[in-house]
Design an enzyme around this catalytic site. Sequence first.
Site, mmCIF file in Angstrom:
data_model
loop_
_atom_site.group_PDB
_atom_site.id
_atom_site.type_symbol
_atom_site.label_atom_id
_atom_site.label_comp_id
_atom_site.label_asym_id
_atom_site.label_seq_id
_atom_site.Cartn_x
_atom_site.Cartn_y
_atom_site.Cartn_z
ATOM 1 N N SER A 260 -6.402 3.141 4.359
ATOM 2 C CA SER A 260 -5.006 2.271 3.397
ATOM 3 C C SER A 260 -6.589 1.532 2.290
ATOM 4 C CB SER A 260 -3.971 1.526 4.133
ATOM 5 O OG SER A 260 -3.710 0.911 2.876
ATOM 6 N N LYS B 35 0.146 3.526 -2.207
ATOM 7 C CA LYS B 35 -1.424 4.416 -2.814
ATOM 8 C C LYS B 35 -0.444 6.082 -2.192
ATOM 9 C CE LYS B 35 -5.184 1.524 -0.422
ATOM 10 N NZ LYS B 35 -4.453 0.521 -0.591
ATOM 11 N N SER C 105 0.931 -1.256 -0.137
ATOM 12 C CA SER C 105 -0.044 0.208 -0.007
ATOM 13 C C SER C 105 0.907 0.853 -0.174
ATOM 14 C CB SER C 105 -0.910 -0.071 1.497
ATOM 15 O OG SER C 105 -1.912 -0.806 1.349
#
Length: 397
Positions: free
Chosen positions: A161, A109, A106
């Site tokens: 997230s 991101k 993640s």
Amino acid sequence: MGIKHVAPVGVLLAATALLGAPAQARVADAPAAAGSPDLRTGAVPVAARHEKEPVGGSRLGGRGLILPGGVKAPPKTAAKSYVIADAETGEVLAAKDAHGRYLPASTLKALTALTLIPKLDKKLKITPSRRAVNEEGSAVGLVPKPLYTVEDLFKALMLVSGNDCAMALAEANGGLATTLADMNAEARRLQAFDTVAKTPSGLDKPGQSSSAYDLALIARAGLANADFRRYISTKTDKFPAPKGYYEIGNHNKLLWRYKGMIGVKNGWTSKALGSFVGAAKRDGHTVIVSIMRHDGYFWEEVADLLDWGFANRGKVVPVGQLVDPVPEPAPLPTGPAASAPPAAPALPAPVSAQDPAAATRPADEGVPVVYYALGVVLLGGLTWLMYGLRGRSRRAR
């Protein structure tokens, strides 16, 4: 008869081709500008991917621990790769396998947010698709109703997230394919050449990759964006629900534990293991730490690496540099200037005006000697042509 006239024409054509050859060779042999990707396609020239020197400096190509001289090594960490950098100067203070390519989880991101924040209106209302709502992994709990603004989705993307938010934002940007193309183009603009985005969420997919160096580049660029900085530093916020709202909290534990922590992003999947990129500010200075491929609890180790960065920034010779983004191409001219014919190329100065010694210089200095030889050949060809025409005229009488 015909043969007498073919030879001079052949000489003229050969001379013309040879005269043009040096200029063509200079264009063909000119090295391509390193790190000049095509921002429209995101493609990286082969020369830029395989440069002799890694992006950021030659030392960053090493796989092991990379340290400045005369200082104590940073605290030990189980991370396979990390970078400690000064955000203001871009100096890399220490690193380990900085360009090693790993699954980013993640932390990707951060690139998603950096790419899409300038493209989407924060006040735009979004109705997530069924696909977005059902996205696997971590999620904020979207429902397929027009409850959310782009601002809400960015907050949930960076705080909890939300993989569902990543997909909903990608759809708002014109779809998954468009968003991935935009993300990869942004990575190339940043010169984050180790990074390949295959998902907007960071969920594992073959071919997806990043590096500790690239995560630091992305974080540094994000810190310069006010909205990005606001999202990553938010500890808690309210998130819309069908009946009111509920509270969401940032997964970055150092926002509560580490003095001066700004934020950025952590990540984990069973294949990628733990990854993190974060920034903290103390005494007017900001330090960035990124780690990849950590198989345990990394928060205290990241805090120790940040401490080492603050203790040594401005005091050590850096081991590398976080490079600046590729400059934006200059806009094309408009109006009368755009339609004006190109200027005529400058003609070479007469031989009499040039340095008399030029003809005796090597071919790479001044005017090449071959130009003079070719002039003699050209003059001889013209003389031969005129002689043949006179002979033909006499026989015709």
